[in-house]
Each structure stands twice: as structure tokens, then as C-alpha cells.
Design an enzyme around this catalytic site. Structure first.
Site, short mmCIF file in Angstrom:
data_model
loop_
_atom_site.label_atom_id
_atom_site.label_comp_id
_atom_site.label_asym_id
_atom_site.label_seq_id
_atom_site.Cartn_x
_atom_site.Cartn_y
_atom_site.Cartn_z
N ARG A 18 -55.05 -50.18 12.75
CA ARG A 18 -54.54 -49.27 11.32
C ARG A 18 -53.57 -48.43 11.33
O ARG A 18 -53.13 -47.96 10.47
CB ARG A 18 -55.93 -48.82 10.75
CG ARG A 18 -56.96 -50.07 10.14
CD ARG A 18 -58.14 -49.50 10.06
NE ARG A 18 -58.25 -48.55 8.81
CZ ARG A 18 -59.06 -47.74 8.79
NH1 ARG A 18 -60.09 -47.39 9.53
NH2 ARG A 18 -59.01 -46.76 7.66
N LYS A 25 -52.95 -46.81 20.45
CA LYS A 25 -53.35 -45.56 19.54
C LYS A 25 -53.38 -44.47 20.17
O LYS A 25 -52.91 -43.47 19.57
CB LYS A 25 -54.61 -46.17 18.75
CG LYS A 25 -54.95 -44.89 17.88
CD LYS A 25 -56.21 -45.44 16.95
CE LYS A 25 -57.49 -45.53 17.77
NZ LYS A 25 -58.72 -45.57 16.64
N ASP A 108 -59.41 -41.37 21.16
CA ASP A 108 -58.81 -41.14 19.78
C ASP A 108 -59.59 -39.83 19.01
O ASP A 108 -59.41 -39.89 17.89
CB ASP A 108 -58.79 -42.25 19.05
CG ASP A 108 -60.09 -43.04 18.73
OD1 ASP A 108 -61.27 -42.18 19.22
OD2 ASP A 108 -60.35 -43.47 18.06
C1 UD1 Z 1 -69.26 -45.56 17.02
C2 UD1 Z 1 -70.92 -45.49 16.84
C3 UD1 Z 1 -71.27 -44.82 15.66
C4 UD1 Z 1 -70.60 -43.40 15.44
C5 UD1 Z 1 -69.14 -43.69 15.22
C6 UD1 Z 1 -68.31 -42.23 15.39
C7 UD1 Z 1 -71.79 -47.20 18.31
C8 UD1 Z 1 -72.47 -48.50 18.19
N1 UD1 Z 1 -71.64 -46.60 17.22
O1 UD1 Z 1 -69.41 -46.49 15.67
O2 UD1 Z 1 -72.70 -44.38 15.82
O3 UD1 Z 1 -70.99 -42.74 14.24
O4 UD1 Z 1 -68.68 -44.46 16.40
O5 UD1 Z 1 -66.98 -42.73 15.26
O6 UD1 Z 1 -71.20 -46.84 19.28
N2 UD1 Z 1 -64.61 -49.53 21.53
C9 UD1 Z 1 -64.06 -50.12 22.51
N3 UD1 Z 1 -64.75 -51.32 22.90
C10 UD1 Z 1 -65.47 -52.03 21.99
C11 UD1 Z 1 -65.80 -51.42 20.90
C12 UD1 Z 1 -65.53 -50.06 20.73
O7 UD1 Z 1 -63.42 -49.40 23.46
O8 UD1 Z 1 -65.77 -53.03 22.37
C13 UD1 Z 1 -64.16 -48.35 21.20
C14 UD1 Z 1 -63.25 -48.13 20.09
O9 UD1 Z 1 -61.97 -48.49 20.34
C15 UD1 Z 1 -63.69 -46.62 19.35
C16 UD1 Z 1 -64.87 -46.41 19.92
O10 UD1 Z 1 -65.21 -47.21 20.97
O11 UD1 Z 1 -62.47 -45.90 20.11
C17 UD1 Z 1 -66.02 -46.53 18.78
O12 UD1 Z 1 -65.74 -47.93 18.56
P1 UD1 Z 1 -66.16 -48.39 16.91
O13 UD1 Z 1 -65.74 -49.61 16.67
O14 UD1 Z 1 -64.92 -47.66 16.05
O15 UD1 Z 1 -67.27 -47.85 16.46
P2 UD1 Z 1 -67.89 -47.23 15.18
O16 UD1 Z 1 -68.57 -48.41 14.49
O17 UD1 Z 1 -67.09 -46.38 14.49
#
Ligand code: UD1
Ligand code: MG
Length: 451
Positions: A18, A25, A108
Site C-alpha cells: 500500500r 516499507k 513500521d
Molecule cells: C496485528 C495483531 C493485532 C494488532 C495489530 C496492530 C496478530 C495476529 N494481530 O494484526 O492484534 O491489533 O497487529 O497493528 O499479531 N507480519 C510478518 N509476517 C507475517 C505476518 C505479519 O512479518 O506472516 C508482520 C507484518 O508485516 C506487520 C506485522 O507483522 O508488520 C503485523 O501483521 P499484520 O498482518 O499487519 O497484522 P494485523 O492483522 O494488523
């Protein structure tokens, strides 16, 4: 600072789609420093000693940045995106080494304060196995909700898995978590992916820890501090918060900002007490301004040191390698690059000084140019102490103007000038008495009328 050993795992695998950018990022800058650099700095400030970073595929630029800013920190690649717990476990090799405190941070989320990380660590020191950073966003949609009971954190429910009642909860998971090193691998290893997204949720560690009778709590941070960046709109919002914080800190430390909202600081700007910054000044990286100096309006500084009592601008540009001595003056429409301007020297108007040394108390007249570049190489101009350069002179480097020497205005100086000498390097003036009158008379008889 605590004497407990510590490790921070930074998640930097965010795809950043995005952002609509070719740049990973977490390398997008805030105040001139990539976001992940802010997180590293904050963690170091909170006494964290060891780092591991989890990156996504094709993160060459990120690896290069980490080699500089976190040398020795192992980098792990999460090749498949299978959830936040899966991402943390990519760093399993370091998680299995002993550490008292293990923090999971996000590349981030650059505004997190060292004090907040220290609070997470303090709760671990008091005996918690898991500490979660919570906040109260104005709109909780999309965030995991923190389910508490009697001061303990019972579970984190992702929005997609939450009941209507749970969605009413406004206390949300910021994402940053801290684990006791003794149980982190055991907890993460027990996380499954039976949920709405089919992902391994880091947040499930909370319920698992509770089932094991471990202490789990949430602490609260300002919503402003834990805002993550997903778009350039959020990046600009984070930048604005960073700038507001830095301006306030500078003012509280004794710097006068006449119109703070119009001054832009860099992550490493150093402003001593009793510096005055007028409106609309921009600091690039690497600037230090010492006590009593004034930066007048509309100036741009980068890689420059301004010593005490010096004055810059209005409308001046200091480029990398500039060093202004005490009480030196650089005035309007002056550009300085890779040059030392000695104590009390004046370069007041419309001048370019590049690759030069200007001695103390020298006076460089309006419109002076150091011709430092021949299309291939840069060459040095030396202007001695107390020398006087007449206006509109071109100093063709390499060239030395001796101490106390004068250069006549309009000179093109190609050879060194001895101390205390006068160099005149321009055509001698010729005067033809009555010429103008004769010219006009001639034109009056012969000139064709303009149509
Ligand atoms: C996550 C939290 C949620 C919180 C929110 C805050 C979990 C399951 N949920 O949700 O409780 O309120 O962040 O912003 O943790 N990432 C990886 N690899 C992956 C998945 C994610 O590196 O396989 C990183 C993403 O790039 C990001 C972070 O982890 O920087 C959070 O992942 P994202 O998918 O944004 O989680 P949310 O659904 O936002
Ligand atoms: Mg997210």
C-alpha cells in the site's frame, strides 16, 4: 537501566504494497532516517543489547541498511507469510539462545519511545511471562481486542474472530509484545492456526500462557506512539508527530523556535541551548548548531556545523562539509559546500563558496564565486585571515589569497595572491570624454525611426 540480558526481534517483512513503492516499507524515512532505524535507536536507548531482524524476500536494500545500523544482528527471511508468530519463529535460532527479555517490535512502528520499551521490560522483571502493549485508538476496527479480567490479560481476540460483544472493547493490541526468554519458544511453539485467517497469530501466546499459569498483563501506551505505517498518508502523519515531538524537546532544552510548525528537523539534528531558529528553516541530516547561533528564515542546512554566535541566512544554503566558526556570518543567497569559514569571517550576500577555507575575519564581497570544478576535479580555494575579496570576483581554484590581501572587485583570480598585496585581475577602465554626446548627435541624424 536493567542488568537483564535482552533481545529484540524486529519484524520487517511487511510487503508495503500500500506504499506503492519499490522501496521496502521499513526503509521509508521519517526525519531522514528509515523507520526501522528509529525502532533500533529506541530499543538501544531502552538498553536492548541484541537484535534479530525478520525480513521478507528481496530485501537487499534493507540488508545493506542493517549491515550499517545493526552490524552483527542476524537477519532471517520469512519466505512465506503465515502470520506474526510464524514471522517471529523465523528467528528461532536466536530465540533458543538465553535471554531474560525478548521483545517483538515492528519495523513500521517508528514512534515507539524507549520509556515504553523499558516499561515492558520492567513488567518482565516483576515476573510477567508475557507483556502486551495496548492502546485506545479512536477507531478500534481491525485491531486485536484485549480481553482483561482482574488486571490480568486473558486473551487477545483478532477482530475477525471476535464476538459482537468483544468488538465493543476499545482497549486494543498495538502489536508490540515482550516475553520472558525462558518461556518464549515454548509459547510460540504451541501456537496453531485454527482461526479466521488460517495464520499463526502471535497474540495466541496470551491464552496459552494463561493456560500454563503464567502471568500475563497489558500496559497502555498513547495511540500516537504505536501508530503503524501502511500508506504514505500514515507516513506523513507519523512524520508530523515526530517533528512535533522534536520541536517541543528542542524548545524545552533552550532553543527558540519562533514559528515551530515551520521548522523541520532531522533525526540527528543537534541544537544547543540559546540557539534561535527563525521561521521556515529545514535541517537535513548531520547538522549541529552551537549556543548563541541564529538561523534566519528560509535557510536549508545539511551536514553542517555552526559554531557559537554565528549567523546564517535568511535564504542561505549550507551543504555537507560546511563549518562556520564562532561569530561567522553567512548571509542571504549564499551557498556554502565543503568549506570552513573562520571565526568572525563574513560572506554576506549572493556568493558560492565551495571546497574552500576562509580565514578568520576575512570579508567576502557580494557575488564572489569560488570556481572549484573544471568538469572533472574539485580544487581548493584558500582565503587568508583578514583578506578582503571585492564584490563579483571569481576565484579560480586551486588558488590561495594570502592573509590580509585585497582582491579588487570584478577580478578573475587565477594565480595566488601574496599576503597583504592587492590583486587586480580585470581590464583597466578606459574613458572617452564626450563620447556619449557625439554618439547621440550621430544617431539623431542617421537612425531610422522605429516602426
Ligand atoms: C496485528 C495483531 C493485532 C494488532 C495489530 C496492530 C496478530 C495476529 N494481530 O494484526 O492484534 O491489533 O497487529 O497493528 O499479531 N507480519 C510478518 N509476517 C507475517 C505476518 C505479519 O512479518 O506472516 C508482520 C507484518 O508485516 C506487520 C506485522 O507483522 O508488520 C503485523 O501483521 P499484520 O498482518 O499487519 O497484522 P494485523 O492483522 O494488523
Ligand atoms: Mg497491520
Amino acid at each position: 537501566m536493567s542488568d537483564r540480558s535482552s533481545l529484540a526481534v524486529l519484524l520487517a517483512a511487511g510487503e508495503g504494497t500500500r506504499m506503492r513503492s519499490g522501496l521496502p516499507k521499513v526503509l521509508h524515512p521519517v526525519a531522514g532516517l528509515p523507520m526501522i532505524g528509529h525502532v533500533l535507536a529506541s530499543a538501544k536507548c531502552a538498553g536492548i543489547e541484541r537484535f534479530a531482524v525478520v525480513v521478507g524476500p528481496s530485501a537487499e536494500g534493507l540488508r545493506a541498511f542493517l549491515a550499517k545500523r545493526a552490524p552483527g544482528a542476524p537477519i532471517f527471511e520469512q519466505t512465506e507469510r503465515r502470520g506474526t508468530a510464524h514471522a517471529v519463529l523465523a528467528a528461532r535460532a536466536v530465540l533458543s539462545e538465553p535471554a531474560d527479555d525478548v521483545l517483538v517490535l515492528y519495523g513500521d512502528t517508528p514512534l515507539v519511545r524507549p520509556e515504553t520499551l523499558a516499561r515492558l521490560r520492567a513488567e518482565l522483571a516483576k515476573g510477567a511471562a508475557v507483556v502486551v502493549l495496548g492502546f485506545r485508538p479512536s477507531d478500534p476496527a481491525g485491531y486485536g481486542r484485549l480481553l482483561e479480567s482482574e488486571g490480568r490479560l486473558v486473551a487477545i481476540r483478532e477482530e475477525k474472530d471476535a464476538t459482537a460483544e468483544e468488538r465493543q472493547i476499545r482497549f486494543c493490541n498495538a502489536g508490540l509484545m515482550a516475553f520472558a526468554g525462558s518461556s518464549v519458544l515454548d509459547l510460540l511453539g504451541a501456537i496453531g492456526n485454527a482461526n479466521a485467517k488460517g495464520e499463526f497469530y502471535l497474540t495466541d501466546a496470551v491464552e496459552i500462557a494463561n493456560q500454563r499459569g503464567l502471568a500475563v498483563i497489558a500496559i497502555e501506551a498513547d495511540a500516537e506512539e504505536v501508530g503503524g505505517v501502511n500508506t504514505r498518508v500514515e507516513l506523513a502523519a507519523v512524520e508530523a508527530i515526530w517533528q512535533a515531538r522534536a520541536r517541543k524537546a528542542a524548545m524545552l532544552a533552550g532553543v527558540s523556535l519562533v514559528a515551530p510548525d515551520t521548522v523541520f528537523l532531522s533525526h540527528d539534528t543537534v541544537l544547543e541551548a540559546d540557539v534561535t531558529i527563525e521561521p521556515n528553516v529545514v535541517f537535513g541530516p548531520g547538522v549541529r548548531v552551537e549556543s548563541g547561533a541564529v538561523i534566519h528564515a528560509f535557510s536549508h542546512l545539511e551536514g553542517a556545523r555552526v559554531e557559537s554566535g554565528a549567523a546564517v541566512g535568511p535564504f542561505a544554503r549550507l551543504r555537507p562539509g560546511t563549518a562556520l566558526g564562532p561569530k561567522a556570518k553567512v548571509g542571504n543567497f549564499v551557498e556554502v559546500k565543503n568549506a570552513e569559514i573562520g571565526a568572525g569571517a563574513k560572506v554576506s550576500h549572493l556568493t558560492y563558496i565551495g571546497d574552500a577555507k576562509v580565514g578568520a575575519e576575512a570579508n567576502v564581497g557580494a557575488g564572489t564565486i569560488t570556481c572549484n570544478y573544471d568538469g572533472f576535479d574539485k580544487a581548493l580555494t584558500i582565503i587568508g585571515e583578514g583578506a578582503f575579496i571585492g564584490s563579483n570576483s571569481a576565484l579560480v581554484a586551486p588558488v590561495t589569497i594570502g592573509d590580509g590581501a585585497y582582491v579588487a572587485s570584478g577580478s578573475v583570480v587565477t594565480e595566488d595572491v601574496a599576503p597583504d598585496a592587492l590583486a587586480i585581475a580585470r581590464a583597466r577602465q578606459v574613458e572617452k570624454p564626450g563620447w556619449a554626446e557625439r554618439f547621440r548627435a550621430f544617431k539623431a541624424t542617421t537612425a531610422r525611426k522605429r516602426v
